[in-house]
Design an enzyme around this catalytic site. Sequence first.
Site, PDB file in Angstrom:
ATOM      1  N   GLU A 148       0.936  -1.277   0.077  1.00  0.00           N
ATOM      2  CA  GLU A 148      -0.065   0.087  -0.027  1.00  0.00           C
ATOM      3  C   GLU A 148       0.807   1.191  -0.163  1.00  0.00           C
ATOM      4  OE1 GLU A 148      -3.480   1.812   2.902  1.00  0.00           O
ATOM      5  OE2 GLU A 148      -2.215   0.493   3.638  1.00  0.00           O
ATOM      6  N   GLU A 246     -12.222   2.800   5.193  1.00  0.00           N
ATOM      7  CA  GLU A 246     -11.096   3.233   6.066  1.00  0.00           C
ATOM      8  C   GLU A 246     -11.193   4.687   6.334  1.00  0.00           C
ATOM      9  OE1 GLU A 246      -6.770   1.101   6.550  1.00  0.00           O
ATOM     10  OE2 GLU A 246      -7.164   2.700   5.011  1.00  0.00           O
TER      11      GLU A 246
END
Length: 267
Positions: A148, A246
């Site tokens: 990520e 998120e």
Amino acid sequence: MSYTVNCSILLTELPLLERPAAAKAAGFDAVEFWWPFAGSVPTDKDVNAFEQAITDAGVQLTGLNFNAGDMPAGDRGLVSWTGRSSEFTDNIAVVAGIGERLGCKAFNALYGNRLEGSTAAEQDELAVANLVAAAEGVARIGGTVLLEPVSGTPAYPLKTAQDALAVIAKTQAAGVDNVKLLADFYHLAVNGDDVAVVIENHAKDFGHIQIADNPGRGAPGTGELPLGEWIARSRELGYNGYIGLEYKAPAAEAFTWAIRQRSTSQA
């Protein structure tokens, strides 16, 4: 739409083990977590309690981070952290075990910040070795390691999709094919990446998508990002996985946008 609630950033007013049930009560059938334990190898009791909270809530665990260190203190992963490699490799079997028992197949390995005592080349070499080890460790359960790009941490070297994809290419050259890009649209946008172009070029190969709006890392609709358009286009181009929620929002209003969305779709 297959949303999964990140219970490490949402519903934080509740104790961690109560959050899966709260997500279920809010209408969601799937959850994901950052590493929910203090160390890489937690006690069996702690692991069992975490797994029981998931199963008792009747939700699917769709994603779990490898141990990333002390996140509140600024740590962002052990993958490239020279001197802590054994902690990461010890963590692999624990993560794979939880995944096997709960049917989770996506595991986010945060790359780690640059360190003053190590060169970038040393860290990057270690990172590839650790990512390959993680990929091999979760391959036995059909798992995928996610990599990520992250914003807000200057010392974290993976800022754009291409930064992560370059590392993924190295893992492929080393013989594994189950390390994939985690496309967090918020992080990519904040870091100045052209998210629409990333989607056009790579959506079919995304390992996972996460969303938050900008500015503020709030719920969808609180900012200016075209999250709905980006998700729809990713679907059109072949992404068929979950969308990770998120973002930061008080529990009382965390999912009002989703309630409105459901009402509109049912009208």
